[in-house]
Design an enzyme around this catalytic site. Sequence first.
Site, PDB file in Angstrom:
ATOM      1  N   LEU A   1     -23.203  23.032 -29.697  1.00 31.36           N
ATOM      2  CA  LEU A   1     -24.603  23.308 -29.365  1.00 31.36           C
ATOM      3  C   LEU A   1     -24.716  24.510 -28.450  1.00 31.36           C
ATOM      4  O   LEU A   1     -25.683  25.243 -28.472  1.00 31.36           O
ATOM      5  CB  LEU A   1     -25.213  22.107 -28.643  1.00 31.36           C
ATOM      6  CG  LEU A   1     -25.486  20.861 -29.463  1.00 31.36           C
ATOM      7  CD1 LEU A   1     -25.862  19.720 -28.548  1.00 31.36           C
ATOM      8  CD2 LEU A   1     -26.591  21.141 -30.467  1.00 31.36           C
TER       9      LEU A   1
ATOM     10  N   ILE B   1     -22.611  26.773 -24.918  1.00 28.76           N
ATOM     11  CA  ILE B   1     -21.465  26.970 -24.065  1.00 28.76           C
ATOM     12  C   ILE B   1     -21.982  27.557 -22.766  1.00 28.76           C
ATOM     13  O   ILE B   1     -22.880  28.384 -22.764  1.00 28.76           O
ATOM     14  CB  ILE B   1     -20.474  27.891 -24.801  1.00 28.76           C
ATOM     15  CG1 ILE B   1     -19.195  28.067 -24.051  1.00 28.76           C
ATOM     16  CG2 ILE B   1     -21.094  29.223 -25.103  1.00 28.76           C
ATOM     17  CD1 ILE B   1     -18.136  28.695 -24.944  1.00 28.76           C
TER      18      ILE B   1
ATOM     19  N   GLY C   1     -21.212  27.864 -18.177  1.00 24.42           N
ATOM     20  CA  GLY C   1     -20.200  28.031 -17.156  1.00 24.42           C
ATOM     21  C   GLY C   1     -19.288  26.825 -17.027  1.00 24.42           C
ATOM     22  O   GLY C   1     -18.130  26.959 -16.677  1.00 24.42           O
ATOM     23  N   PHE C   2     -19.783  25.650 -17.346  1.00 20.61           N
ATOM     24  CA  PHE C   2     -18.978  24.451 -17.125  1.00 20.61           C
ATOM     25  C   PHE C   2     -18.195  23.999 -18.344  1.00 20.61           C
ATOM     26  O   PHE C   2     -17.234  23.269 -18.213  1.00 20.61           O
ATOM     27  CB  PHE C   2     -19.874  23.303 -16.653  1.00 20.61           C
ATOM     28  CG  PHE C   2     -20.428  23.529 -15.296  1.00 20.61           C
ATOM     29  CD1 PHE C   2     -19.590  23.471 -14.194  1.00 20.61           C
ATOM     30  CD2 PHE C   2     -21.756  23.828 -15.105  1.00 20.61           C
ATOM     31  CE1 PHE C   2     -20.087  23.689 -12.927  1.00 20.61           C
ATOM     32  CE2 PHE C   2     -22.263  24.042 -13.838  1.00 20.61           C
ATOM     33  CZ  PHE C   2     -21.423  23.978 -12.749  1.00 20.61           C
ATOM     34  N   GLY C   3     -18.643  24.342 -19.485  1.00 20.42           N
ATOM     35  CA  GLY C   3     -17.909  23.906 -20.654  1.00 20.42           C
ATOM     36  C   GLY C   3     -18.747  23.949 -21.910  1.00 20.42           C
ATOM     37  O   GLY C   3     -19.902  24.359 -21.898  1.00 20.42           O
TER      38      GLY C   3
ATOM     39  N   VAL D   1     -20.650  22.337 -25.230  1.00 17.58           N
ATOM     40  CA  VAL D   1     -21.451  21.157 -25.526  1.00 17.58           C
ATOM     41  C   VAL D   1     -21.527  20.971 -27.033  1.00 17.58           C
ATOM     42  O   VAL D   1     -21.821  21.920 -27.766  1.00 17.58           O
ATOM     43  CB  VAL D   1     -22.881  21.306 -24.970  1.00 17.58           C
ATOM     44  CG1 VAL D   1     -23.627  19.990 -25.082  1.00 17.58           C
ATOM     45  CG2 VAL D   1     -22.849  21.757 -23.528  1.00 17.58           C
TER      46      VAL D   1
ATOM     47  N   LYS E   1     -20.450  17.034 -23.458  1.00 20.58           N
ATOM     48  CA  LYS E   1     -20.003  18.242 -22.764  1.00 20.58           C
ATOM     49  C   LYS E   1     -18.546  18.076 -22.371  1.00 20.58           C
ATOM     50  O   LYS E   1     -18.161  17.065 -21.787  1.00 20.58           O
ATOM     51  CB  LYS E   1     -20.878  18.455 -21.526  1.00 20.58           C
ATOM     52  CG  LYS E   1     -20.406  19.611 -20.675  1.00 20.58           C
ATOM     53  CD  LYS E   1     -21.445  20.026 -19.665  1.00 20.58           C
ATOM     54  CE  LYS E   1     -22.518  20.841 -20.319  1.00 20.58           C
ATOM     55  NZ  LYS E   1     -23.202  21.772 -19.438  1.00 20.58           N
TER      56      LYS E   1
ATOM     57  N   ASP F   1     -27.998  23.732  -9.479  1.00 16.82           N
ATOM     58  CA  ASP F   1     -27.941  24.807 -10.473  1.00 16.82           C
ATOM     59  C   ASP F   1     -29.191  24.797 -11.342  1.00 16.82           C
ATOM     60  O   ASP F   1     -29.119  24.720 -12.561  1.00 16.82           O
ATOM     61  CB  ASP F   1     -26.666  24.681 -11.314  1.00 16.82           C
ATOM     62  CG  ASP F   1     -26.290  25.997 -11.984  1.00 16.82           C
ATOM     63  OD1 ASP F   1     -26.904  27.037 -11.638  1.00 16.82           O
ATOM     64  OD2 ASP F   1     -25.405  25.998 -12.853  1.00 16.82           O
TER      65      ASP F   1
END
Length: 658
Positions: free
Chosen positions: A348, A350, A352-354, A356, A371, A467
């Site tokens: 779905l 992408i 900063g954290f990973g 999805v 995620k 965030d």
Amino acid sequence: MASKILGIFLFLLVASSTAKDDTFTFNGFRGTNFRLDGATYVNPDGLLLVTDTVREKMGHAFYPSPFQFRSSRGGKILSFSSTFVFAMVSQFTEVSGCGLAFVVSATTNLSAVLPDQYIGLFNKENNGNSSNHVLAIELDTLQNLEFGDIDGNHVGIDINSLTSVSARTASYYDSTTNQFKKLSLASGQAMQVWVDYEGDDMILNVTLSPVETPKPNQPLLSSIVNLSNVVSDSMYVGFTSANAAFFTAHCVLGWSFKMNGTAPAIDYKKLPPVPQFKTSGRSRKLAIWLTVASTLLVVLASGVVVFVRRRTKYAELLEDWEREYGPHRFSYKDLFKATNGFKVKELLGIGGFGMVYRGVLPTSNIQVAVKRVSHDSKQGMKEFVAEIVSIGQLRHRNVVQLLGYCRRKGELLLVYDYMPNASLDKFLHERSKPTLTWAQRFRIIKGVASGLLYLHEDWEQVVIHRDIKASNVLLDSEMNGRLGDFGLARLYEHGSVPQTTHVVGTIGYIAPELGRTGKATTATDVFAYGAFLLEVACGRRPIESKSEQMVLVDWVLENWKKGSVLATCDPRLREEFSVAEMELVLKLGLLCSHPLPAARPGMRQVMQFLDGDAAFPELTPAYLNFSILSLLEKEGFDDYIMSFPSTMATMSAVSGAM
Ligand SMILES: *[C@@H]1O[C@H](CO)[C@@H](O)[C@H](O)[C@H]1NC(C)=O
Ligand SMILES: *[C@@H]1O[C@H](CO)[C@@H](O)[C@H](O)[C@H]1NC(C)=O
Ligand SMILES: *[C@@H]1O[C@H](CO)[C@@H](O)[C@H](O)[C@H]1NC(C)=O
Ligand SMILES: *[C@@H]1O[C@H](CO)[C@@H](O)[C@H](O)[C@H]1NC(C)=O
Ligand SMILES: *[C@@H]1O[C@H](CO)[C@@H](O)[C@H](O)[C@H]1NC(C)=O
């Protein structure tokens, strides 16, 4: 005094070893005295890890003494040649860090450079400056449009700049077919590179091949490169590498170099092994061994192999302290099945954290978003999981429901409600999406305020989002705005994800005091909400750096002072909006963006202003006499603002993968 003398002695010792020999060969790097910085180290096997998957985002390794690159002082450029074996091993097969570069540089002090797309070579000021005196051969695994990258898997010749003078998709010449065969740089396989420069003809050849195959007789790149302004009399040789959102181990296994001649061959037998993150190698060996056994045994054993494979394929981490979270725990097998094995097709987005993925849970048929966050499982995991579970208890219609989690080695998976309309930033900034009407925008603005008020004041404990930004506002089927991704920033603060030295947040949304104190508060969330308000009203990102850096708050503020604040609203609205609401949102955006935390309203007040339940205060020019840009510059924000993964770079990684 004594230390000074020792220092001089050491200096002489190092200096005396300079360029006496014009060649070196390293089959593995055990016992070497290279100049290493940042993430770089040599592991016990002798592998040189320029960056790895858990430490800092970039690093450098230089041979300790420089080489004379000219026949005499100021004389002609000599020929040189180098070859090295490298491997890039990623935690996830789909994405990787930014790449590795072989570097010839006038200095080993690259302290002012940036990771991410700058691969630890330059920064945004000096990129392209001829006084850099850098020649680099980049093995680039991330397409960056800013530098005109051709794709996310290429080899390029860089002179003082990341915009390559020559580049080509990674491949090698196969003489049996007379064709170039594609190679995937980040595949985890060892490969060899040869860099040959002919000083008289100024020809620079770069050749690539899988390891242990003879040097192909056609280079991948062959360019005329006049190095006379690039190369100083004495130059260092080495490697640089960087990671962005995803961490890859960029390793060098062996390396040789020679001035004015051909680099010595590498002895493959002596090279350290390539690190493995995947456990499937072992079961494969097992399978091979078993094929020589009797048929019966093979049948039996293949059952074992399937079992072992399955075990590793679906392996999870589950520790005792997690038992109490049982109901919040998803099995990896279910998530794997739900997302079709984390197929790129199901990706779905992408961030900063990973990455999805979309998924449908096997038994319940519920649509979810999964995620995948990479993490170092040792630190802070317990606190973090406790927090996740408590966040999972949040219930609000403007908050994306966290359904649960799963842990694997080096990886955390979070399962959320699926939001069919994806994130708000797409509607604001992507021309392919329809424009949101003002009524829709105002409803989203109020919804997000209501969700944030719930987190700050109405739940049993204060939850700081950390965030807030348009890309973390997700839209449900009725286009209601819902806050997503909260708490993830905590993962960084607990130190379970590398990059802990960076303040977490996103450029343009980070409150000035956060850089100084590093402490997120409800007021830093309100600051980010202010930036978000202006983004939604103006249809522009909080900071745009297309031509020159434009800080949205400052621009709206200037217009407000000139009495032309309505000129800042999104032209795509075609002036179809309520002037009173628009003015309210713009002024509220300014108020929330005030540099002094105490001057910002709380979320309850924000909600009252938006609902018309409280009169909006008169803003005086003196009160709003600030410039966020100059504040940010004063706080020295530039460094880590630029080092935070840019969504642009990470997005192109996905489009490359698709
Ligand atoms: C470079 O090599 C050539 C022949 O291999 C030799 O004639 C020349 O003197 C060398 N130059 C230097 C500066 O070592
Ligand atoms: C390295 O360069 C930076 C500026 O880029 C400078 O501040 C620092 O003192 C230098 N370090 C050394 C050891 O020369
Ligand atoms: C290039 O770098 C030098 C030295 O750091 C600096 O003086 C010069 O202004 C820079 N040039 C440009 C065009 O930025
Ligand atoms: C570079 O490649 C060209 C083309 O294959 C070849 O003719 C030339 O000899 C090579 N030069 C060096 C220095 O390897
Ligand atoms: C290489 O560049 C230098 C400096 O710009 C110039 O003086 C020289 O003529 C160039 N050499 C050739 C062969 O073009």
